[in-house]
Design a protein around this motif. Structure first.
Motif, PDB file in Angstrom:
ATOM      1  N   VAL A  66       0.835  -1.203   0.000  1.00 36.02           N
ATOM      2  CA  VAL A  66       0.000   0.000   0.000  1.00 36.02           C
ATOM      3  C   VAL A  66       0.873   1.257   0.000  1.00 36.02           C
ATOM      4  O   VAL A  66       0.616   2.196  -0.754  1.00 36.02           O
ATOM      5  CB  VAL A  66      -0.984  -0.016   1.184  1.00 36.02           C
ATOM      6  CG1 VAL A  66      -1.727   1.308   1.298  1.00 36.02           C
ATOM      7  CG2 VAL A  66      -1.977  -1.169   1.021  1.00 36.02           C
ATOM      8  N   ALA A  67       1.919   1.270   0.810  1.00 33.77           N
ATOM      9  CA  ALA A  67       2.808   2.438   0.849  1.00 33.77           C
ATOM     10  C   ALA A  67       3.466   2.659  -0.512  1.00 33.77           C
ATOM     11  O   ALA A  67       3.584   3.805  -0.974  1.00 33.77           O
ATOM     12  CB  ALA A  67       3.870   2.261   1.935  1.00 33.77           C
ATOM     13  N   ASN A  68       3.873   1.597  -1.187  1.00 32.36           N
ATOM     14  CA  ASN A  68       4.478   1.740  -2.514  1.00 32.36           C
ATOM     15  C   ASN A  68       3.462   2.178  -3.561  1.00 32.36           C
ATOM     16  O   ASN A  68       3.823   2.829  -4.536  1.00 32.36           O
ATOM     17  CB  ASN A  68       5.139   0.433  -2.951  1.00 32.36           C
ATOM     18  CG  ASN A  68       6.442   0.190  -2.247  1.00 32.36           C
ATOM     19  OD1 ASN A  68       7.123   1.113  -1.837  1.00 32.36           O
ATOM     20  ND2 ASN A  68       6.798  -1.071  -2.073  1.00 32.36           N
ATOM     21  N   THR A  69       2.213   1.818  -3.368  1.00 33.60           N
ATOM     22  CA  THR A  69       1.175   2.183  -4.320  1.00 33.60           C
ATOM     23  C   THR A  69       0.774   3.644  -4.187  1.00 33.60           C
ATOM     24  O   THR A  69       0.491   4.301  -5.169  1.00 33.60           O
ATOM     25  CB  THR A  69      -0.061   1.276  -4.137  1.00 33.60           C
ATOM     26  OG1 THR A  69       0.342  -0.082  -4.368  1.00 33.60           O
ATOM     27  CG2 THR A  69      -1.164   1.628  -5.112  1.00 33.60           C
ATOM     28  N   TYR A  70       0.770   4.167  -2.972  1.00 37.17           N
ATOM     29  CA  TYR A  70       0.268   5.515  -2.742  1.00 37.17           C
ATOM     30  C   TYR A  70       1.340   6.545  -2.391  1.00 37.17           C
ATOM     31  O   TYR A  70       1.038   7.727  -2.321  1.00 37.17           O
ATOM     32  CB  TYR A  70      -0.807   5.494  -1.650  1.00 37.17           C
ATOM     33  CG  TYR A  70      -2.063   4.820  -2.119  1.00 37.17           C
ATOM     34  CD1 TYR A  70      -2.993   5.493  -2.891  1.00 37.17           C
ATOM     35  CD2 TYR A  70      -2.309   3.484  -1.823  1.00 37.17           C
ATOM     36  CE1 TYR A  70      -4.144   4.869  -3.343  1.00 37.17           C
ATOM     37  CE2 TYR A  70      -3.457   2.850  -2.272  1.00 37.17           C
ATOM     38  CZ  TYR A  70      -4.361   3.555  -3.028  1.00 37.17           C
ATOM     39  OH  TYR A  70      -5.486   2.930  -3.481  1.00 37.17           O
ATOM     40  N   ASN A 130      -7.316   2.804   3.425  1.00 37.40           N
ATOM     41  CA  ASN A 130      -7.921   4.065   3.846  1.00 37.40           C
ATOM     42  C   ASN A 130      -6.848   5.107   4.165  1.00 37.40           C
ATOM     43  O   ASN A 130      -6.983   6.277   3.799  1.00 37.40           O
ATOM     44  CB  ASN A 130      -8.844   3.867   5.048  1.00 37.40           C
ATOM     45  CG  ASN A 130     -10.165   3.257   4.649  1.00 37.40           C
ATOM     46  OD1 ASN A 130     -10.642   3.433   3.539  1.00 37.40           O
ATOM     47  ND2 ASN A 130     -10.779   2.534   5.564  1.00 37.40           N
ATOM     48  N   VAL A 131      -5.785   4.696   4.823  1.00 32.94           N
ATOM     49  CA  VAL A 131      -4.687   5.612   5.125  1.00 32.94           C
ATOM     50  C   VAL A 131      -4.019   6.061   3.814  1.00 32.94           C
ATOM     51  O   VAL A 131      -3.727   7.249   3.629  1.00 32.94           O
ATOM     52  CB  VAL A 131      -3.655   4.965   6.078  1.00 32.94           C
ATOM     53  CG1 VAL A 131      -2.417   5.838   6.235  1.00 32.94           C
ATOM     54  CG2 VAL A 131      -4.289   4.692   7.438  1.00 32.94           C
ATOM     55  N   GLY A 132      -3.796   5.124   2.882  1.00 30.86           N
ATOM     56  CA  GLY A 132      -3.188   5.472   1.596  1.00 30.86           C
ATOM     57  C   GLY A 132      -4.043   6.452   0.804  1.00 30.86           C
ATOM     58  O   GLY A 132      -3.534   7.425   0.243  1.00 30.86           O
ATOM     59  N   HIS A 179      -8.063   6.607 -10.324  1.00 29.61           N
ATOM     60  CA  HIS A 179      -8.580   7.178  -9.084  1.00 29.61           C
ATOM     61  C   HIS A 179      -8.187   6.251  -7.944  1.00 29.61           C
ATOM     62  O   HIS A 179      -7.952   5.060  -8.140  1.00 29.61           O
ATOM     63  CB  HIS A 179     -10.096   7.325  -9.152  1.00 29.61           C
ATOM     64  CG  HIS A 179     -10.541   8.331 -10.155  1.00 29.61           C
ATOM     65  ND1 HIS A 179     -10.405   9.683  -9.961  1.00 29.61           N
ATOM     66  CD2 HIS A 179     -11.105   8.178 -11.373  1.00 29.61           C
ATOM     67  CE1 HIS A 179     -10.869  10.322 -11.019  1.00 29.61           C
ATOM     68  NE2 HIS A 179     -11.286   9.428 -11.890  1.00 29.61           N
ATOM     69  N   THR A 180      -8.154   6.775  -6.743  1.00 30.60           N
ATOM     70  CA  THR A 180      -7.641   6.013  -5.606  1.00 30.60           C
ATOM     71  C   THR A 180      -8.403   4.714  -5.357  1.00 30.60           C
ATOM     72  O   THR A 180      -7.793   3.689  -5.055  1.00 30.60           O
ATOM     73  CB  THR A 180      -7.639   6.871  -4.334  1.00 30.60           C
ATOM     74  OG1 THR A 180      -8.947   7.397  -4.127  1.00 30.60           O
ATOM     75  CG2 THR A 180      -6.651   8.005  -4.420  1.00 30.60           C
ATOM     76  N   LEU A 192      -8.514  -1.214  -5.815  1.00 35.69           N
ATOM     77  CA  LEU A 192      -9.182  -2.394  -6.348  1.00 35.69           C
ATOM     78  C   LEU A 192      -8.237  -3.205  -7.238  1.00 35.69           C
ATOM     79  O   LEU A 192      -8.134  -4.424  -7.105  1.00 35.69           O
ATOM     80  CB  LEU A 192     -10.425  -1.964  -7.140  1.00 35.69           C
ATOM     81  CG  LEU A 192     -11.292  -3.119  -7.612  1.00 35.69           C
ATOM     82  CD1 LEU A 192     -12.752  -2.793  -7.341  1.00 35.69           C
ATOM     83  CD2 LEU A 192     -11.089  -3.345  -9.081  1.00 35.69           C
ATOM     84  N   LEU A 193      -7.513  -2.525  -8.128  1.00 33.23           N
ATOM     85  CA  LEU A 193      -6.588  -3.228  -9.020  1.00 33.23           C
ATOM     86  C   LEU A 193      -5.449  -3.859  -8.223  1.00 33.23           C
ATOM     87  O   LEU A 193      -5.043  -4.991  -8.521  1.00 33.23           O
ATOM     88  CB  LEU A 193      -6.051  -2.281 -10.094  1.00 33.23           C
ATOM     89  CG  LEU A 193      -5.214  -2.920 -11.189  1.00 33.23           C
ATOM     90  CD1 LEU A 193      -5.939  -4.063 -11.888  1.00 33.23           C
ATOM     91  CD2 LEU A 193      -4.781  -1.862 -12.216  1.00 33.23           C
TER      92      LEU A 193
END
Length: 166
Positions: free
Chosen positions: A25-29, A70-72, A121-122, A127-128
């Motif tokens: 998640v951190a790498n994604t956002y 949610n945090v991301g 979009h976030t 989802l992806l």
């Protein structure tokens, strides 16, 4: 009644077992390495704060994904409000293992997928990410708080967009 020390131990053990979720998640956002580190820490803090409300009847990883995403998403929204443009998945492709050594075509496909995800979009990005992690539609629906039908529709549309844009 559980002591604070035993609660901390249970939390630490579960987070360690599923720590990859935090980094995905951190790498994604996150845009830069510092952003990713800060985001990973914020996810861990929010997980700890939410842990007393964790329903042990549900899978820990599902709960963890929901908090982390949610945090991301909040991180991206805050960055956008400060007129920053977060570009996710800013990874070094040479760090991605490859069975056949340097596979240039595969690297190009991964780069194209990363660019595609950066434009989403976030919610679609989340989802992806979950779909690529091979979560079931039911798990994705539970994590994102949408229906399985909505997940199926969104995944189908994303697949079509990937085929046409990549």
């Amino acid at each position: 009644m559980a002591t604070e020390a035993s609660r901390q131990e249970r939390f630490a053990e579960r987070v360690e077992r599923h720590r990859g979720i935090i980094f995905k998640v951190a790498n994604t956002y996150g845009h830069h390495p510092d952003d990713r580190d800060e985001l990973a820490q914020e996810i861990a803090v929010q997980l700890w704060r939410a842990f007393p409300g964790y329903d042990h009847a549900r899978p820990f990883s599902t709960w963890m994904y929901r908090i982390a995403l949610n945090v991301g998403i909040s991180h991206v929204r805050r960055a956008a409000s400060r007129h920053e443009h977060a570009v996710p998945l800013d990874v070094e492709l040479h760090d991605i293992p490859d069975d056949n050594g340097a596979d240039h075509e595969r690297d190009q496909q991964v780069r194209a997928l990363h660019r595609f995800m950066a434009r989403l979009h976030t919610l679609d990005r989340a989802l992806l990410l979950l779909y690529l992690e091979e979560h079931t539609y039911r798990e994705i629906a539970e994590i994102l708080g949408i229906t399985e039908t909505n997940v199926a529709t969104k995944v189908s549309r994303l697949k079509q967009r990937i085929r046409s844009e990549i």
